[in-house]
Enzyme design. Structure first.
Site, PDB file in Angstrom:
ATOM      1  N   VAL A 298       0.865  -1.179   0.000  1.00 17.91           N
ATOM      2  CA  VAL A 298       0.000   0.000   0.000  1.00 17.91           C
ATOM      3  C   VAL A 298       0.905   1.233   0.000  1.00 17.91           C
ATOM      4  O   VAL A 298       1.811   1.331   0.833  1.00 17.91           O
ATOM      5  CB  VAL A 298      -0.934   0.038   1.234  1.00 17.91           C
ATOM      6  CG1 VAL A 298      -1.770   1.309   1.243  1.00 17.91           C
ATOM      7  CG2 VAL A 298      -1.823  -1.187   1.292  1.00 17.91           C
TER       8      VAL A 298
ATOM      9  N   HIS B 240       3.024   2.778   6.686  1.00 15.90           N
ATOM     10  CA  HIS B 240       2.443   2.029   7.798  1.00 15.90           C
ATOM     11  C   HIS B 240       3.518   1.158   8.437  1.00 15.90           C
ATOM     12  O   HIS B 240       4.417   0.669   7.769  1.00 15.90           O
ATOM     13  CB  HIS B 240       1.234   1.192   7.365  1.00 15.90           C
ATOM     14  CG  HIS B 240       1.510   0.240   6.253  1.00 15.90           C
ATOM     15  ND1 HIS B 240       1.669   0.647   4.946  1.00 15.90           N
ATOM     16  CD2 HIS B 240       1.637  -1.104   6.235  1.00 15.90           C
ATOM     17  CE1 HIS B 240       1.887  -0.400   4.169  1.00 15.90           C
ATOM     18  NE2 HIS B 240       1.890  -1.478   4.935  1.00 15.90           N
TER      19      HIS B 240
ATOM     20  N   HIS C 278       4.120  -2.205  10.648  1.00 24.27           N
ATOM     21  CA  HIS C 278       3.554  -3.468  11.115  1.00 24.27           C
ATOM     22  C   HIS C 278       4.072  -3.684  12.531  1.00 24.27           C
ATOM     23  O   HIS C 278       5.285  -3.631  12.762  1.00 24.27           O
ATOM     24  CB  HIS C 278       4.025  -4.629  10.238  1.00 24.27           C
ATOM     25  CG  HIS C 278       3.549  -4.568   8.827  1.00 24.27           C
ATOM     26  ND1 HIS C 278       2.476  -5.310   8.383  1.00 24.27           N
ATOM     27  CD2 HIS C 278       3.997  -3.865   7.757  1.00 24.27           C
ATOM     28  CE1 HIS C 278       2.293  -5.061   7.098  1.00 24.27           C
ATOM     29  NE2 HIS C 278       3.202  -4.188   6.691  1.00 24.27           N
TER      30      HIS C 278
END
Length: 148
Positions: A88, A92, A94
């Protein structure tokens, strides 16, 4: 608009465990381990290396708090943080409970878990965050990043 922006806006369902002015934390739909969460800035930043230092510092602190909750909730010796960003184009992190390095590979992701299992993992992390004193950042409902 990224898929994460659509989830944060409520256009696509999500499972939220944390929300503040700068970021949200939500469950991934393809967890590597139970309790695998994503720390996502509200602002669309494409790459980790594009984010300003203050945002990265905030994301790191949130990831630490989520990781601590995961360790307690799942009895894990470590919390791992992975930054890849290929799936994506929206930064972000994880964050997942970890027992060894072998289990941290993305080819271990489980893509076919029933919604009930994803919901249960989300509630486990939400409860652990509340127990750790971060209840003010846990959204009222797992399906919305809105706070009380």
């Amino acid at each position: 608009m990224s898929v994460f922006t659509s989830i944060i806006a409520g256009d696509i369902p999500g499972r939220f465990v944390w929300a503040d002015d700068l970021c949200v934390v939500l469950a991934t739909i393809a967890p590597i381990t139970d309790g695998h969460m994503l720390v996502v800035p509200r602002a669309e930043v494409t790459r980790y290396t594009d984010a300003d230092d203050a945002l990265l510092a905030h994301l790191a602190v949130v990831a630490k708090r989520v990781g601590q909750a995961q360790q307690v909730a799942y009895g894990a010796p470590r919390a791992a943080v992975l930054v890849a960003g290929f799936e994506v184009d929206h930064l972000h992190l994880h964050v997942l409970p970890a027992w060894d390095e072998q289990s941290l590979r993305f080819d271990n992701a489980r893509h076919d878990l029933p919604a009930e299992e994803l919901d249960a993992a989300t509630e486990t992390v939400r409860a652990a965050l509340r127990d750790a004193g971060w209840g003010a950042q846990v959204p009222v409902s797992a399906d919305s990043p809105a706070l009380a």
